[in-house]
Design a protein around this motif. Structure first.
Motif, short mmCIF file in Angstrom:
data_model
loop_
_atom_site.label_atom_id
_atom_site.label_comp_id
_atom_site.label_asym_id
_atom_site.label_seq_id
_atom_site.Cartn_x
_atom_site.Cartn_y
_atom_site.Cartn_z
N LYS A 136 0.81 -1.22 0.00
CA LYS A 136 0.00 0.00 0.00
C LYS A 136 0.84 1.27 0.00
O LYS A 136 0.30 2.37 -0.09
CB LYS A 136 -0.92 0.01 1.22
CG LYS A 136 -2.09 -0.96 1.13
CD LYS A 136 -3.21 -0.43 0.25
CE LYS A 136 -3.97 0.67 0.97
NZ LYS A 136 -5.13 1.12 0.15
N THR A 137 2.16 1.14 0.09
CA THR A 137 3.01 2.33 0.16
C THR A 137 3.41 2.87 -1.21
O THR A 137 3.95 3.98 -1.29
CB THR A 137 4.29 2.03 0.96
OG1 THR A 137 5.06 1.02 0.28
CG2 THR A 137 3.95 1.54 2.37
N ARG A 138 3.18 2.12 -2.28
CA ARG A 138 3.60 2.56 -3.61
C ARG A 138 2.53 2.22 -4.64
O ARG A 138 1.69 1.34 -4.43
CB ARG A 138 4.92 1.88 -4.01
CG ARG A 138 6.07 2.14 -3.07
CD ARG A 138 7.28 1.31 -3.46
NE ARG A 138 7.85 1.75 -4.74
CZ ARG A 138 8.69 1.01 -5.45
NH1 ARG A 138 9.03 -0.22 -5.04
NH2 ARG A 138 9.18 1.46 -6.58
N ASN A 139 2.60 2.91 -5.77
CA ASN A 139 1.67 2.64 -6.87
C ASN A 139 2.02 1.33 -7.57
O ASN A 139 3.17 0.87 -7.54
CB ASN A 139 1.69 3.78 -7.87
CG ASN A 139 1.08 5.06 -7.32
OD1 ASN A 139 0.33 5.03 -6.34
ND2 ASN A 139 1.42 6.17 -7.93
N ALA A 140 1.03 0.77 -8.22
CA ALA A 140 1.22 -0.52 -8.89
C ALA A 140 2.31 -0.47 -9.95
O ALA A 140 3.11 -1.41 -10.07
CB ALA A 140 -0.10 -0.98 -9.52
N ALA A 141 2.39 0.62 -10.72
CA ALA A 141 3.41 0.72 -11.77
C ALA A 141 4.81 0.71 -11.18
O ALA A 141 5.75 0.14 -11.78
CB ALA A 141 3.19 1.99 -12.59
N ASP A 142 5.00 1.31 -10.01
CA ASP A 142 6.32 1.32 -9.37
C ASP A 142 6.71 -0.08 -8.91
O ASP A 142 7.86 -0.51 -9.10
CB ASP A 142 6.32 2.30 -8.20
CG ASP A 142 6.04 3.74 -8.64
OD1 ASP A 142 6.47 4.09 -9.76
OD2 ASP A 142 5.39 4.47 -7.88
N TRP A 143 5.76 -0.77 -8.29
CA TRP A 143 6.04 -2.16 -7.89
C TRP A 143 6.35 -3.01 -9.11
O TRP A 143 7.28 -3.82 -9.09
CB TRP A 143 4.85 -2.75 -7.14
CG TRP A 143 4.63 -2.25 -5.74
CD1 TRP A 143 3.54 -1.62 -5.24
CD2 TRP A 143 5.55 -2.37 -4.64
NE1 TRP A 143 3.71 -1.32 -3.91
CE2 TRP A 143 4.93 -1.78 -3.52
CE3 TRP A 143 6.83 -2.91 -4.50
CZ2 TRP A 143 5.55 -1.72 -2.27
CZ3 TRP A 143 7.44 -2.85 -3.25
CH2 TRP A 143 6.81 -2.26 -2.16
N ALA A 144 5.56 -2.84 -10.17
CA ALA A 144 5.74 -3.64 -11.37
C ALA A 144 7.13 -3.46 -11.95
O ALA A 144 7.78 -4.44 -12.37
CB ALA A 144 4.68 -3.29 -12.41
N ALA A 145 7.62 -2.22 -11.97
CA ALA A 145 8.95 -1.96 -12.52
C ALA A 145 10.03 -2.68 -11.71
O ALA A 145 10.95 -3.30 -12.29
CB ALA A 145 9.22 -0.46 -12.55
N ASP A 146 9.93 -2.63 -10.40
CA ASP A 146 10.94 -3.28 -9.55
C ASP A 146 10.84 -4.80 -9.61
O ASP A 146 11.86 -5.49 -9.66
CB ASP A 146 10.80 -2.80 -8.10
CG ASP A 146 11.32 -1.38 -7.91
OD1 ASP A 146 11.92 -0.84 -8.86
OD2 ASP A 146 11.13 -0.82 -6.82
N PHE A 147 9.63 -5.32 -9.59
CA PHE A 147 9.47 -6.77 -9.68
C PHE A 147 9.97 -7.29 -11.03
O PHE A 147 10.64 -8.34 -11.10
CB PHE A 147 7.99 -7.15 -9.50
CG PHE A 147 7.47 -6.98 -8.11
CD1 PHE A 147 8.30 -7.07 -7.01
CD2 PHE A 147 6.12 -6.72 -7.88
CE1 PHE A 147 7.82 -6.91 -5.72
CE2 PHE A 147 5.63 -6.56 -6.60
CZ PHE A 147 6.47 -6.66 -5.52
N GLU A 148 9.69 -6.56 -12.08
CA GLU A 148 10.15 -6.96 -13.41
C GLU A 148 11.66 -6.99 -13.47
O GLU A 148 12.28 -7.94 -13.99
CB GLU A 148 9.59 -6.00 -14.46
CG GLU A 148 9.89 -6.39 -15.89
CD GLU A 148 9.02 -7.51 -16.39
OE1 GLU A 148 9.52 -8.31 -17.22
OE2 GLU A 148 7.85 -7.62 -15.96
N ALA A 149 12.30 -5.96 -12.91
CA ALA A 149 13.77 -5.88 -12.94
C ALA A 149 14.41 -7.00 -12.15
O ALA A 149 15.50 -7.48 -12.49
CB ALA A 149 14.22 -4.52 -12.41
N ALA A 150 13.74 -7.44 -11.08
CA ALA A 150 14.30 -8.49 -10.21
C ALA A 150 13.81 -9.89 -10.60
O ALA A 150 14.14 -10.86 -9.92
CB ALA A 150 13.93 -8.21 -8.76
N ASP A 151 13.04 -10.00 -11.68
CA ASP A 151 12.52 -11.28 -12.14
C ASP A 151 11.64 -11.95 -11.10
O ASP A 151 11.67 -13.17 -10.92
CB ASP A 151 13.67 -12.21 -12.54
CG ASP A 151 13.20 -13.36 -13.43
OD1 ASP A 151 12.20 -13.17 -14.15
OD2 ASP A 151 13.81 -14.44 -13.39
#
Length: 367
Positions: free
Chosen positions: A284-299
């Motif tokens: 709940k601390t960040r927007n979905a697009a921000d989480w998606a970018a980090d998760f994508e980068a970390a596989d």
């Protein structure tokens, strides 16, 4: 080159979703599908039938009419596959007695789609997806925001029955190449339901407690809301993915505590609620697009939760030609699912629903 079922004629006498979907799949694969139009199956049906009835020719055939069987006798000699979904005790079943069908067309593949099969105490109960799922145990195994059973809106039994009908028809057509004979094929909504919730009982198989939380089956295999109100589905099963996701969320130290080892091994949920709360708070601390970018980068395995209209615009859908634009005679321009099965060198080319129906006399012509 031709599609796999080019030259095959399908006589679709069904009125339910399973038969309509099965006919669409056969038609998308190249078969000529002749759909009977009558009071229970009008020419332009709504909902999913807008898609499932595409590409089919329509002809007037009333199963209640006095001349129904005579008209059927004229049509069947030219058909390769028959689809019908009359209840086992319906008087129309007399038209489909195996001996009659064999006499009219020994090469015919006749497929029956019932609610619960041709035998047993439920055999003539109505073919309703919700009822079939209740009896098959799907609702009792479905979690929600209260203890199961929980309603499931998706027509799983009809979908499964349609797939089984197509597989049975295709297998029988293949067998006909060597035997020269057709076959009787039977499936049901109950069989379709069991496809999605199979029952296996054996001494060597421990009892399985199906998913018990409405958000997902495990803390790192669940759905979470983000700061902007969008949702992300996590799909972390293995410990290395759990470790990566927890570090990105800033809860790595918590998850690494020995009391959560069972979660990382995937063999227990003794601290489940505390861990779910920690993940939910972090997400709940960040927007979905921000989480998606980090998760994508970390596989990290994840997926954003999309709305239907956004899904249709996604490049992944267009790259794989999974959409089809058709001008429907009843509702106008449509964008709908394309042919779900792709054949190399012979792409399917589904056509719109029939604009009109009419009487059909003589044999349905063979290719």
């Amino acid at each position: 080159m031709t599609l796999p079922l080019d030259g095959i004629t399908v006589l679709d006498l069904t009125s339910g979703a399973a038969g309509a979907f099965a006919g669409m799949l056969l038609g998308d694969s190249g078969a000529r599908v002749l759909r009977a139009v009558h009071a229970a199956a009008p020419l332009h049906r709504s909902g999913g039938f807008t898609v499932w009835d595409r590409g089919k020719e329509a002809f007037d055939w009333d199963p209640e009419a006095a001349g129904a069987e005579a008209e059927l006798r004229r049509l069947l000699p030219g058909a390769d596959v028959l689809l019908q979904d009359f209840a086992p005790a319906a008087p129309q079943q007399a038209m489909f007695a195996p001996a009659k069908l064999q006499a009219l067309n020994p090469r015919l593949v006749a497929c029956s789609i019932t609610a619960y099969g041709m035998q047993g105490r439920w055999r003539d109960d109505p073919p309703v997806d919700d009822l079939a799922m209740a009896r098959a145990g799907i609702l009792s195994g479905m979690p929600g925001f209260r203890p199961a059973p929980v309603h499931v809106p998706h027509p799983l039994p009809s979908t499964g029955a349609a797939l089984f009908a197509c597989i049975g028809a295709a297998a029988s057509l293949l067998a006909r190449e060597s035997t020269g004979r057709g076959r009787i094929v039977e499936t049901s909504l109950l069989a379709g339901a069991l496809l999605f919730h199979p029952k296996v009982v054996a001494e060597g198989i421990p009892p399985l407690v199906f998913q018990t939380h409405p958000s997902g089956s495990a803390p790192f295999y669940s759905l979470y809301e983000c700061a902007d109100g969008e949702y992300i589905q996590l799909g972390c099963v293995h410990a290395r993915f759990i470790d990566r996701a927890s570090e990105i969320m800033g809860i790595g130290d918590l998850v690494s505590e020995p009391r959560f080892d069972n979660v990382r091994r995937g063999d227990g949920m003794t601290e489940e609620e505390e861990l779910r709360a920690a993940i939910a708070g972090a997400m709940k601390t960040r927007n979905a697009a921000d989480w998606a970018a980090d998760f994508e980068a970390a596989d990290v395995p994840f997926a954003p939760v999309r709305q239907g209209d956004i899904v249709l615009e996604d490049p992944q859908i267009h790259h794989n030609a999974m959409l089809l634009a058709l001008e429907d005679p009843a509702v106008g321009a449509t964008v709908q699912m394309g042919a779900p099965i792709r054949f190399a060198e012979t792409p399917a080319d589904p056509k719109p629903r029939a604009a009109a129906s009419g009487p059909r006399t003589g044999h349905a012509p063979r290719a």
